[in-house]
Design an enzyme around this catalytic site. Structure first.
Site, PDB file in Angstrom:
ATOM      1  N   GLU A  88       0.811  -1.224   0.000  1.00 34.31           N
ATOM      2  CA  GLU A  88       0.000   0.000   0.000  1.00 34.31           C
ATOM      3  C   GLU A  88       0.841   1.270   0.000  1.00 34.31           C
ATOM      4  OE1 GLU A  88      -3.046  -1.796   3.291  1.00 34.31           O
ATOM      5  OE2 GLU A  88      -2.241   0.202   3.552  1.00 34.31           O
ATOM      6  N   CYS A 114       3.063   8.539   1.279  1.00 34.87           N
ATOM      7  CA  CYS A 114       3.495   7.563   2.282  1.00 34.87           C
ATOM      8  C   CYS A 114       3.721   6.223   1.569  1.00 34.87           C
ATOM      9  CB  CYS A 114       2.379   7.464   3.326  1.00 34.87           C
ATOM     10  SG  CYS A 114       2.626   6.165   4.517  1.00 34.87           S
ATOM     11  N   CYS A 121       5.958  -7.351   7.506  1.00 34.55           N
ATOM     12  CA  CYS A 121       6.981  -6.807   8.407  1.00 34.55           C
ATOM     13  C   CYS A 121       7.332  -7.859   9.447  1.00 34.55           C
ATOM     14  CB  CYS A 121       6.437  -5.548   9.087  1.00 34.55           C
ATOM     15  SG  CYS A 121       7.618  -4.728  10.165  1.00 34.55           S
ATOM     16  N   CYS A 125       4.606  -5.643  15.707  1.00 37.32           N
ATOM     17  CA  CYS A 125       4.012  -4.812  16.767  1.00 37.32           C
ATOM     18  C   CYS A 125       2.558  -5.238  16.981  1.00 37.32           C
ATOM     19  CB  CYS A 125       4.076  -3.344  16.376  1.00 37.32           C
ATOM     20  SG  CYS A 125       5.757  -2.799  16.056  1.00 37.32           S
ATOM     21  N   CYS A 128      -0.402  -3.322  15.137  1.00 37.89           N
ATOM     22  CA  CYS A 128      -0.262  -3.015  13.699  1.00 37.89           C
ATOM     23  C   CYS A 128      -0.690  -4.195  12.835  1.00 37.89           C
ATOM     24  CB  CYS A 128       1.188  -2.646  13.421  1.00 37.89           C
ATOM     25  SG  CYS A 128       1.550  -2.412  11.672  1.00 37.89           S
ATOM     26  N   CYS A 345      -1.419   1.692   8.334  1.00 38.56           N
ATOM     27  CA  CYS A 345      -0.782   0.761   7.404  1.00 38.56           C
ATOM     28  C   CYS A 345      -1.357  -0.643   7.530  1.00 38.56           C
ATOM     29  CB  CYS A 345       0.722   0.746   7.617  1.00 38.56           C
ATOM     30  SG  CYS A 345       1.248   0.015   9.144  1.00 38.56           S
TER      31      CYS A 345
HETATM   32  N1  SAH Z   1       7.929   0.171  10.529  1.00 35.12           N
HETATM   33  C1  SAH Z   1       8.166   1.559  10.601  1.00 35.12           C
HETATM   34  C2  SAH Z   1       7.570   2.281   9.447  1.00 35.12           C
HETATM   35  C3  SAH Z   1       6.101   2.000   9.239  1.00 35.12           C
HETATM   36  S1  SAH Z   1       5.291   3.209  10.041  1.00 35.12           S
HETATM   37  C4  SAH Z   1       7.676   2.100  11.924  1.00 35.12           C
HETATM   38  O1  SAH Z   1       6.966   1.398  12.639  1.00 35.12           O
HETATM   39  O2  SAH Z   1       8.057   3.211  12.243  1.00 35.12           O
HETATM   40  C5  SAH Z   1       3.750   2.569  10.252  1.00 35.12           C
HETATM   41  C6  SAH Z   1       3.000   3.618  11.012  1.00 35.12           C
HETATM   42  O3  SAH Z   1       1.657   3.196  11.130  1.00 35.12           O
HETATM   43  C7  SAH Z   1       3.580   3.780  12.420  1.00 35.12           C
HETATM   44  O4  SAH Z   1       3.726   5.147  12.704  1.00 35.12           O
HETATM   45  C8  SAH Z   1       2.518   3.144  13.264  1.00 35.12           C
HETATM   46  O5  SAH Z   1       2.480   3.749  14.490  1.00 35.12           O
HETATM   47  C9  SAH Z   1       1.267   3.392  12.450  1.00 35.12           C
HETATM   48  N2  SAH Z   1       0.209   2.452  12.799  1.00 35.12           N
HETATM   49  C10 SAH Z   1       0.229   1.122  12.762  1.00 35.12           C
HETATM   50  N3  SAH Z   1      -0.933   0.622  13.192  1.00 35.12           N
HETATM   51  C11 SAH Z   1      -1.713   1.679  13.507  1.00 35.12           C
HETATM   52  C12 SAH Z   1      -3.038   1.823  13.998  1.00 35.12           C
HETATM   53  N4  SAH Z   1      -3.788   0.776  14.253  1.00 35.12           N
HETATM   54  N5  SAH Z   1      -3.496   3.079  14.198  1.00 35.12           N
HETATM   55  C13 SAH Z   1      -2.740   4.162  13.920  1.00 35.12           C
HETATM   56  N6  SAH Z   1      -1.492   4.085  13.455  1.00 35.12           N
HETATM   57  C14 SAH Z   1      -0.982   2.868  13.250  1.00 35.12           C
HETATM   58 FE1  SF4 Z   2       6.320  -3.196  11.339  1.00 29.58          FE
HETATM   59 FE2  SF4 Z   2       3.899  -2.137  11.790  1.00 29.58          FE
HETATM   60 FE3  SF4 Z   2       5.674  -2.327  13.774  1.00 29.58          FE
HETATM   61 FE4  SF4 Z   2       6.116  -0.564  11.801  1.00 29.58          FE
HETATM   62  S1  SF4 Z   2       4.420  -0.521  13.252  1.00 29.58           S
HETATM   63  S2  SF4 Z   2       7.589  -1.994  12.713  1.00 29.58           S
HETATM   64  S3  SF4 Z   2       5.232  -1.695  10.072  1.00 29.58           S
HETATM   65  S4  SF4 Z   2       4.761  -4.068  12.688  1.00 29.58           S
END
Ligand code: SAH
Ligand code: SF4
Length: 356
Positions: A88, A114, A121, A125, A128, A345
């Site tokens: 995406e 973006c 990944c 997390c 996410c 994301c």
């Molecule tokens: N992996 C890197 C780059 C991807 S950023 C990182 O984690 O920094 C992906 C972004 O999406 C991050 O800022 C994360 O906080 C955000 N994100 C992921 N899941 C989310 C959710 N459920 N609601 C809001 N932001 C979210």
């Molecule tokens: Fe990976 Fe999502 Fe964690 Fe970023 S926020 S490091 S994309 S699992």
């Protein structure tokens, strides 16, 4: 023999492969500035070179699979890679164009794009969706840069219009540093997309040793750290990577990172109801950032099915922000752009897969 994607090469690499080397610049301009879709359209190249290019290379690492447009103007792209996997990207118009009373255009819309760096990944997390779906593979440099190129083409964004790039889509950019580094070079190249490194932000979950490597590369890009918690216990729960790289190691790496004198390191803080939205956390955050030219970006957790965390109250997020600002820390709240098109994301991809 399968064809190689020509967009995977930096200009220096292409110059060493294609002779005479000035042809690399011409090819670059056709691709990144004149937006051509085929080698045949590269009018100033000799016929035999066009033939050679056609035999060995291709120009299309991605196809647009779906586009969803949000009421606020942001557009989410699902791209299909040549092996059928999908990633995406999101186009975010940051400010609307402005006109004076006579209808004369004063300033143009600012765009941020973006982009993704991996399919899935490894970091996993807990909040996410990309993390939940696991890791499939790294994107190549061409697959990363093409997301921007395709979005510029699809929206008729002129080649010389300023755009900002954020590596905040799917994947952990520092876990694919070689290709991300190449992508930054292709973006920055005056014959390529001509995007200043100071308009490119790499966001990381905090791989401290890779932050050091990235710093040593001196690319001139901006750094964003996904911090999300101020104590190791909660951070481990949200981001298992914290067991390998704790908060202290990240802060130490950030302190050594080369930052443009006019810029700051961004700390992203995903606010989750009753987990990290209290003033005690804000207080700790101020302490943690002491001595760093930092800017905090508060993000509302965007709920999705399968995860228990809740969206915070607006009131609590505002108090959190207020506390930081009163204590000398710059702090913005990320607008929930594209909430109606599942903005965070992994969320569009997740929905599409469920629909299929
Ligand atoms: N992996 C890197 C780059 C991807 S950023 C990182 O984690 O920094 C992906 C972004 O999406 C991050 O800022 C994360 O906080 C955000 N994100 C992921 N899941 C989310 C959710 N459920 N609601 C809001 N932001 C979210
Ligand atoms: Fe990976 Fe999502 Fe964690 Fe970023 S926020 S490091 S994309 S699992």
């Amino acid at each position: 023999m399968s064809k190689i994607c020509i967009l995977d090469y930096t200009k220096e690499e292409l110059s060493s492969i294609i002779k005479p080397s000035f042809r690399a610049k011409q090819i670059y301009e056709w691709i990144y500035k004149k937006y051509v879709d085929s080698f045949q359209e590269m009018k100033n190249l000799p016929k035999d070179l066009i033939e050679e290019l056609n035999d060995k290379y291709h120009l299309e690492p991605l196809k647009i699979a779906t586009i969803e447009e949000s009421r606020d103007g942001s557009k989410k792209y699902l791209f299909e890679l040549n092996d059928g996997k999908t990633v995406e990207s999101v186009l975010l118009p940051m400010k609307k164009e402005k006109y004076d009373e006579d209808g004369k255009l004063l300033s143009l819309t600012r765009y941020t794009i973006c982009i993704s760096s991996q399919v899935g990944c490894k970091i996993g997390c807990s909040f996410c969706l990309t993390g939940k779906s696991g890791f499939l593979r790294n994107l190549t440099a061409g697959e990363i840069t093409s997301q921007v190129l395709m979005i510029k083409k699809d929206n008729n964004i002129a080649e010389n219009r300023r755009v900002n790039i954020v590596f905040m889509g799917m994947g952990e950019p520092l876990d694919n540093l070689d290709n991300v580094q190449k992508a930054v070079k292709i973006f920055s190249d005056p014959f390529g997309l001509s995007i200043s490194p100071r308009r490119q932000t790499i966001s990381t979950s905090g791989l401290s040793s890779q932050i050091k490597k990235l710093g040593d590369m001196n690319l001139g890009i901006l750094l964003a750290i996904s911090l999300h918690a101020v104590d190791d216990k909660l951070r481990e729960q949200l981001m298992p990577i914290n067991k390998a790289y704790n908060i202290e190691s990240i802060i130490n790496a950030v302190k050594k990172f080369p930052v443009d004198t006019r810029k700051r390191v961004m700390f992203e803080y995903l606010v989750i109801k009753d987990l990290n939205d209290d003033i005690k956390s804000a207080k700790k955050l101020v302490k943690l950032l002491h001595g760093i030219k930092a800017k905090v970006n508060l993000i509302f957790f965007n709920p999705h099915s399968g995860i228990d965390y809740k969206r915070p109250n607006v009131k609590d997020v505002l108090s959190f922000q207020d506390y930081l600002i009163k204590h000398g820390v710059l702090c913005t709240i990320r607008e929930s752009k594209g909430l109606d098109i599942s903005a965070a994301c992994g969320q569009l991809k997740d929905r599409k897969e469920k629909e299929l």
